[in-house]
Design an enzyme around this catalytic site. Structure first.
Site, PDB file in Angstrom:
ATOM      1  N   HIS A 207       0.810  -1.217   0.000  1.00 31.03           N
ATOM      2  CA  HIS A 207       0.000   0.000   0.000  1.00 31.03           C
ATOM      3  C   HIS A 207       0.843   1.266   0.000  1.00 31.03           C
ATOM      4  O   HIS A 207       0.370   2.319  -0.420  1.00 31.03           O
ATOM      5  CB  HIS A 207      -1.071  -0.068   1.089  1.00 31.03           C
ATOM      6  CG  HIS A 207      -2.150  -1.006   0.652  1.00 31.03           C
ATOM      7  ND1 HIS A 207      -2.121  -2.343   0.944  1.00 31.03           N
ATOM      8  CD2 HIS A 207      -3.191  -0.811  -0.172  1.00 31.03           C
ATOM      9  CE1 HIS A 207      -3.139  -2.918   0.343  1.00 31.03           C
ATOM     10  NE2 HIS A 207      -3.815  -2.016  -0.335  1.00 31.03           N
ATOM     11  N   ARG A 305     -11.220   3.181  -3.105  1.00 28.87           N
ATOM     12  CA  ARG A 305     -10.853   2.359  -1.936  1.00 28.87           C
ATOM     13  C   ARG A 305     -11.348   3.067  -0.675  1.00 28.87           C
ATOM     14  O   ARG A 305     -10.599   3.853  -0.075  1.00 28.87           O
ATOM     15  CB  ARG A 305      -9.337   2.184  -1.859  1.00 28.87           C
ATOM     16  CG  ARG A 305      -8.731   1.317  -2.950  1.00 28.87           C
ATOM     17  CD  ARG A 305      -7.232   1.174  -2.717  1.00 28.87           C
ATOM     18  NE  ARG A 305      -6.639   0.084  -3.446  1.00 28.87           N
ATOM     19  CZ  ARG A 305      -5.883   0.226  -4.543  1.00 28.87           C
ATOM     20  NH1 ARG A 305      -5.630   1.405  -5.027  1.00 28.87           N
ATOM     21  NH2 ARG A 305      -5.372  -0.843  -5.137  1.00 28.87           N
ATOM     22  N   ARG A 340     -15.757   0.670  -3.870  1.00 23.96           N
ATOM     23  CA  ARG A 340     -15.509  -0.635  -3.256  1.00 23.96           C
ATOM     24  C   ARG A 340     -15.843  -0.533  -1.779  1.00 23.96           C
ATOM     25  O   ARG A 340     -15.372   0.380  -1.098  1.00 23.96           O
ATOM     26  CB  ARG A 340     -14.055  -1.042  -3.426  1.00 23.96           C
ATOM     27  CG  ARG A 340     -13.793  -2.358  -2.702  1.00 23.96           C
ATOM     28  CD  ARG A 340     -12.434  -2.867  -2.942  1.00 23.96           C
ATOM     29  NE  ARG A 340     -11.436  -2.120  -2.211  1.00 23.96           N
ATOM     30  CZ  ARG A 340     -10.124  -2.352  -2.328  1.00 23.96           C
ATOM     31  NH1 ARG A 340      -9.703  -3.265  -3.170  1.00 23.96           N
ATOM     32  NH2 ARG A 340      -9.263  -1.653  -1.630  1.00 23.96           N
ATOM     33  N   GLU A 429     -10.175 -11.514  -6.793  1.00 19.83           N
ATOM     34  CA  GLU A 429      -8.878 -11.383  -6.128  1.00 19.83           C
ATOM     35  C   GLU A 429      -8.340 -12.713  -5.627  1.00 19.83           C
ATOM     36  O   GLU A 429      -7.225 -12.781  -5.117  1.00 19.83           O
ATOM     37  CB  GLU A 429      -8.993 -10.424  -4.934  1.00 19.83           C
ATOM     38  CG  GLU A 429      -9.346  -9.012  -5.344  1.00 19.83           C
ATOM     39  CD  GLU A 429      -9.488  -8.096  -4.152  1.00 19.83           C
ATOM     40  OE1 GLU A 429      -8.600  -7.265  -3.943  1.00 19.83           O
ATOM     41  OE2 GLU A 429     -10.499  -8.231  -3.437  1.00 19.83           O
ATOM     42  N   ASP A 453      -3.948  -8.721  -5.308  1.00 18.09           N
ATOM     43  CA  ASP A 453      -4.267  -9.863  -4.453  1.00 18.09           C
ATOM     44  C   ASP A 453      -4.363 -11.151  -5.253  1.00 18.09           C
ATOM     45  O   ASP A 453      -4.003 -12.221  -4.759  1.00 18.09           O
ATOM     46  CB  ASP A 453      -5.571  -9.607  -3.684  1.00 18.09           C
ATOM     47  CG  ASP A 453      -5.309  -8.781  -2.442  1.00 18.09           C
ATOM     48  OD1 ASP A 453      -4.364  -9.105  -1.706  1.00 18.09           O
ATOM     49  OD2 ASP A 453      -6.036  -7.792  -2.208  1.00 18.09           O
ATOM     50  N   CYS A 500      -8.316  -3.639 -12.032  1.00 17.55           N
ATOM     51  CA  CYS A 500      -8.076  -2.445 -11.206  1.00 17.55           C
ATOM     52  C   CYS A 500      -6.865  -2.625 -10.296  1.00 17.55           C
ATOM     53  O   CYS A 500      -6.593  -1.788  -9.457  1.00 17.55           O
ATOM     54  CB  CYS A 500      -9.307  -2.090 -10.375  1.00 17.55           C
ATOM     55  SG  CYS A 500      -9.697  -3.315  -9.123  1.00 17.55           S
TER      56      CYS A 500
HETATM   57  C1  PEP Z   1      -6.043  -5.662  -5.789  1.00 15.31           C
HETATM   58  O1  PEP Z   1      -5.939  -6.525  -4.906  1.00 15.31           O
HETATM   59  O2  PEP Z   1      -5.529  -5.766  -6.908  1.00 15.31           O
HETATM   60  C2  PEP Z   1      -6.777  -4.421  -5.514  1.00 15.31           C
HETATM   61  C3  PEP Z   1      -7.021  -3.561  -6.473  1.00 15.31           C
HETATM   62  O3  PEP Z   1      -7.147  -4.198  -4.206  1.00 15.31           O
HETATM   63  P1  PEP Z   1      -6.121  -3.655  -3.074  1.00 15.31           P
HETATM   64  O4  PEP Z   1      -4.830  -3.361  -3.739  1.00 15.31           O
HETATM   65  O5  PEP Z   1      -6.738  -2.443  -2.489  1.00 15.31           O
HETATM   66  O6  PEP Z   1      -6.077  -4.809  -2.146  1.00 15.31           O
HETATM   67 MG    MG Z   2      -7.106  -6.358  -3.113  1.00 18.12          MG
END
Ligand code: PEP
Ligand code: MG
Length: 552
Positions: A207, A305, A340, A429, A453, A500
């Site tokens: 993140h 998000r 989301r 995911e 993910d 995404c």
């Molecule tokens: C992902 O997992 O690709 C996604 C877009 O969600 P996050 O990165 O917020 O887990």
């Molecule tokens: Mg994710």
């Protein structure tokens, strides 16, 4: 600095480039909590008491200065500090902390302990610990503030020892931030002076990487050697290649910044919807965490998000607060917005949910699964999203994270539609969802593939792990095969299937995803111009050829 060979007079380092762009400036390190040395014999107790008081005053003044800066940023609507609302909220939190540091009882307690023979650092440590234990004993909301006292204690002890205060630095000039790692809350609190990020740890889809891209900040992660570069060294950061040039002159740094500005301006000059060279449309959408991330250029929001709005909250946001935060995005976004629902857990803890600790959190209760423990949270959020959509009249869709089975998709769709949201999708995911894409599409209107993910769970490789970056490469054929299966299910059902995850914003990977058949790409707004340029340079057939080669 020469155009090729990204090195400075002091040499170069390399890590993983995770957010494109180049920047240069003096390196400033985020200090960790100070370690308390052994108590030392005290010759002059009055001098120790005065040092302790001065340390408390320094902490108070520092927090008040930060609060004032956050307020200025908030009223000016500056992007730094996480947006206007977050800036105002941050200022209030900082002012409250400054008041605690300025508490006369705390000061007297520290002075008394110093006069009793403790050195200044130990006197402060003991005074703060006493206050913290008293708060913790009261329970409830006050007990939650005990962690704030620990943070203040670390600052005061650092000041008494003459060390930099822990937490995000604020040197008063633009700088390149270096840290061991950054929590999502740290990254969300970055001010406008931060030119680029370098972390010793972190992976390509961590993140930190996502938030850096959201800010358009060049970032390099997984660079342990940066720990040895002295503070103040002028470094150049290339967020695409992951290279760091050391020991630049101020003139070289200014040149890097100027070239980056010119390159961004060139890319931003191309606008319009996403298309391949032969006109095949591919919607280019934005990934955002709040209204502050919105930029012109995308055709809508493909991933909002929502958990990023509430990362450092210890109390749940009220329905009104949620509605207002969503409505701010809906009002300002161009085109449809896919919201989301909260994706809490593992690397994105939401303290206000109070979820129990788990031995294996990535495989535990996260994303939609939180509904199993706390069923009220999802319905309250869906109601707030529906209300914000109603008051703004925006085109709003919702999707759930970490969906595994068609039954979960059906349950989510039923509740979203009952809340009044017509267009409902789910994220893909986990491999189980990709393998049942056709069945998922019987329940919902669209799929959005979260490659971050999906790669983590397909390759059993922690997405934060720098040593496993090759397994997390979105060009891995097994991952591409799952994406292709989802796209084929979408074509069969006549429903959109987008990507995404971070792969969608990589100009080298985006054409390949289009070749696999995905209908939209959602990415950090800073990536849209490069991806638009990459698609415009290839025909659909050339994208398909790339996909065939990669799958093979
Ligand atoms: C992902 O997992 O690709 C996604 C877009 O969600 P996050 O990165 O917020 O887990
Ligand atoms: Mg994710």
């Amino acid at each position: 600095m020469p155009e090729t060979g990204w090195a400075g007079p002091g040499g170069r380092l390399s890590g993983l480039g995770v957010s494109q762009g180049r920047a240069a400036g003096p390196l400033v390190r985020m200090a960790g909590p100070p370690s308390l040395p052994a108590p030392r014999p005290v010759a002059d107790p009055e001098a120790e008491a005065a040092t302790a008081v001065k340390a408390l005053e320094a902490v108070t003044a520092d927090l008040n200065r930060r609060a004032a800066a956050a307020r200025t940023g908030a009223s000016a609507g500056a992007g730094g500090g996480g947006g206007a609302g977050a800036g105002g909220e941050a200022a209030e939190i900082l002012e409250a902390l400054a008041m605690i540091a300025d508490d006369p009882m705390l000061r007297e307690e520290a002075e008394t302990r110093a006069r009793g023979g403790a050195d200044a650092a130990h006197a402060l440590e003991a005074a703060f610990n006493g206050h913290r234990d008293a708060l913790a004993a009261l329970g409830g909301y006050l007990a939650e503030r005990a962690a704030d006292l620990d943070d203040l204690k670390h600052r005061a002890v650092a000041a008494a020892l003459g060390l930099p205060m822990p937490g995000l630095p604020d040197p008063g000039h633009p700088y390149v931030l270096v840290a061991g790692d950054l929590s999502p809350a740290d990254t969300a609190g970055l001010g406008p002076d931060v030119l680029a990020l370098i972390t010793e740890r972190g992976g390509p889809t961590s993140h930190t990487a996502i938030l850096a891209r959201a800010r358009g900040l060049p970032a390099v992660v997984a660079c342990p050697a940066v720990a040895d570069v002295p503070d103040g060294t002028i470094v150049g950061v290339d967020g695409a290649s992951g290279e760091i040039a050391l020991g630049l002159t101020p003139e070289q740094a200014a040149e890097v910044m100027e070239r980056d500005r010119a390159e961004r301006a060139r890319l931003a000059a191309a606008t319009g919807p996403g298309r391949t060279a032969d006109g095949h449309p591919v919607r280019l959408l934005a990934n955002i965490g709040s209204a502050a991330d919105l930029r012109p250029g995308a055709e809508g929001v493909g991933l909002f998000r929502t958990e990023f709005l509430f990362l450092d909250r210890k109390q749940p946001p009220s329905p009104e607060e949620q509605t207002a935060a969503y409505a701010e995005v809906f009002e300002r976004a161009e085109g449809p917005v896919i919201v989301r629902t909260l994706d809490a857990g593992t690397d994105k803890p939401l303290p206000f949910l109070g979820l129990p600790e788990e031995p294996n959190p990535a495989l535990g209760v996260r994303g939609l699964r939180v509904d199993r423990l706390l069923p009220g949270v999802l319905d309250a959020q869906l109601a707030a999203i529906a209300e914000a959509a109603r008051v703004t009249g925006a085109d709003v869709r919702v999707m759930a994270p970490m969906v595994t089975t068609p039954a979960e998709a059906a349950g989510f769709a039923r509740r979203a539609r009952a809340a009044g949201i017509a267009q409902v999708g789910v994220m893909v995911e986990v491999p189980a969802a990709a393998l049942r894409a056709a069945e998922l599409l019987r329940e919902v209107d669209f799929l959005s593939i979260g490659t971050n993910d999906l790669a983590q769970y397909t390759f059993a490789a922690d997405r934060q792990h720098p040593a496993l970056a090759d397994l997390l490469d979105p060009r891995q054929p097994a991952l591409l095969g799952l994406i292709e299966a989802c796209a084929a299910a979408g074509r069969e059902a006549g429903k959109p299937v987008g990507v995404c995850g971070e792969a969608a914003g990589d100009p080298a990977v985006a054409p390949l995803l289009v070749g696999l058949g995905v209908t939209s790409l959602s990415m950090a707004p800073s990536c849209v111009p490069l991806v638009r340029e990459a698609l415009a340079g290839l025909t659909l057939e050339e994208c398909r050829e790339l996909a065939r080669e990669a799958l093979a």
